[in-house]
Design a protein around this motif. Structure first.
Motif, short mmCIF file in Angstrom:
data_model
loop_
_atom_site.label_atom_id
_atom_site.label_comp_id
_atom_site.label_asym_id
_atom_site.label_seq_id
_atom_site.Cartn_x
_atom_site.Cartn_y
_atom_site.Cartn_z
N LYS A 285 0.84 -1.20 0.00
CA LYS A 285 0.00 0.00 0.00
C LYS A 285 0.88 1.26 0.00
CE LYS A 285 -4.27 -1.59 0.05
NZ LYS A 285 -5.01 -1.90 1.24
N ASP A 286 0.72 2.14 1.03
CA ASP A 286 1.45 3.41 0.96
C ASP A 286 2.84 3.35 1.61
OD1 ASP A 286 0.76 3.31 3.63
OD2 ASP A 286 -0.06 5.34 3.72
N ILE A 287 3.31 2.16 1.95
CA ILE A 287 4.64 2.11 2.57
C ILE A 287 5.59 1.22 1.76
CG2 ILE A 287 3.73 2.47 4.91
CD1 ILE A 287 4.34 -0.50 5.47
N GLU A 288 6.88 1.53 1.87
CA GLU A 288 7.88 0.69 1.22
C GLU A 288 8.87 0.24 2.29
OE1 GLU A 288 9.06 1.98 -2.55
OE2 GLU A 288 10.73 0.56 -2.68
N VAL A 289 8.90 -1.07 2.53
CA VAL A 289 9.81 -1.62 3.53
C VAL A 289 11.16 -1.81 2.84
CG1 VAL A 289 10.12 -3.43 5.25
CG2 VAL A 289 7.81 -2.86 4.49
N LYS A 290 12.24 -1.39 3.48
CA LYS A 290 13.54 -1.34 2.78
C LYS A 290 14.10 -2.73 2.48
CE LYS A 290 16.34 -0.90 6.94
NZ LYS A 290 17.23 -0.09 7.75
#
Ligand code: FMN
Length: 343
Positions: free
Chosen positions: A11-16
């Protein structure tokens, strides 16, 4: 770049990276459920150590939903500040943070609470007999999940995980072993999934659709008459439209039977659920070797990997894993002089 260290968008987050710190109770809060310095150091260290997504331990949505009287809670506004301090520090150190919202049901060990469950069956001889939940109790618990989700916005979490695993109240509704109800909350898979569906619906009224939501499930009850991974896939399919983005696949905890655990013992369950629901999954369970984590991701058996005890033993597991796999990520600048290098 190894796949373990590629980013993952939810969704609106990007996990590194694909490393998820599993939720793990610290049993270190007071009876007020307020976070303290232990929690601050514990979670911030794992962010410094390179985990991409940190899932806060089971955090009770109401006092009788605690596993023990030392659990963290989000049933009161005065619990927000201590948690916000942790979330801010975790983010400053490059990780994202989620919280596992939980209700213990019949496994609540906090002595002063009256315990509740879908059916009046005790977990074991050592546990108290729970009161069968009335429709009013069901409404109260659903509302408690919603209110806690509202507080999550104020704390600033990136993600919420709903604890549907390990024999706590949602799992108790889902499994035919613990749910003997004859009303619309028991019997068929659709009825057993109704409570979870209502919880998800209520949470989604405040945790808006662009924000990611994880559901943690017990994929295997380890008793013949209980749920198995295929059953869980069916149950998830009944509720996933309420806004479930990813499944965190665990097992056990419903009854007092110890699983035969070996490295990666739950990965097969995660694969079945991924295949049966079409949703991404977080797999784990006794994963300690970075090469094993990499194999699971490269073979598309799971989308992210959770680590529990490996990260308790070593908060810097991700930094060591990078050295073992591809040696490409940067270390915190304060630790740069200690970075392990192949050349
Ligand atoms: C100290 C401890 C506390 C735990 N507390 C929780 C919890 O709060 N919520 C949860 O879903 N699982 C909990 N678990 C289970 C872990 O999230 C994880 O699924 C389990 O430890 C298996 O993964 P591992 O072999 O990598 O440790 C806990 C495990 C440990 C060791």
């Amino acid at each position: 770049m190894s796949k373990l260290f590629t980013s993952f968008k939810l969704k609106d987050i990007e996990v590194k990276n694909r490393i998820v710190m599993a939720p793990m109770c610290m049993y270190s809060a007071g009876n007020d459920g307020i976070a303290n310095d232990w929690h601050f150091v514990h979670y911030t260290s794992r962010a410094v150590g390179g985990a991409g997504l940190i899932l806060q331990e089971a955090t009770a949505v109401e006092p009788r939903g605690r596993i023990t009287s030392n659990d963290l809670g989000l049933w009161d506004d005065n619990q927000i500040d201590g948690l916000k301090r942790i979330v801010d520090a975790v983010k400053q150190n490059g990780a994202l943070m989620g919280v596992q919202l939980a209700h213990a049901g019949r496994k609540c060990e906090a002595e002063e609470e009256q315990i509740i469950a879908p059916s009046p069956i005790a977990f074991s001889e050592e546990y108290r007999l729970p009161k069968e939940m009335t429709k009013e109790d069901i409404k109260t618990v659903v509302q408690a999940f919603k209110d806690a989700a509202g507080r999550c916005l104020k704390v600033g979490y990136d993600i919420i995980e709903i604890h549907g695993a390990h024999g706590y109240v949602i799992n108790e509704f889902l499994s035919p072993v613990t749910n003997k109800r004859t009303d619309e909350y028991g019997g068929s898979a659709e009825n057993r999934a109704r409570f979870l569906k209502e919880v998800l619906h209520a949470v989604r009224e405040v945790w808006t659709p662009e924000k990611p939501l994880i559901l943690r499930v017990t994929s295997e009850d380890y008793v013949e008459e209980g749920n198995h991974p295929e059953d869980l896939a069916e149950l998830i399919n009944l509720v996933k439209d309420e806004g479930v983005d990813i499944i965190n696949v665990s097992s056990g905890g419903l009854v007092s039977v110890a699983p035969k655990a070996f490295q990666g013992y739950q990965v097969k369950f995660a694969e079945i659920i991924k295949e049966g629901t079409g949703l991404p999954v977080i797999a784990g369970g006794l994963i300690i070797d970075p090469h094993m984590a990499e194999e699971i991701l490269q073979n598309n058996r799971a989308d992210m990997i959770f680590l529990g005890r490996a990260l308790l033993r070593n908060p810097y597991w991700p930094l060591h894993a990078d050295y073992a796999l591809s040696n490409e990520i940067s270390w915190p600048k304060q630790y740069e002089r200690a970075k392990l290098r192949r050349k």
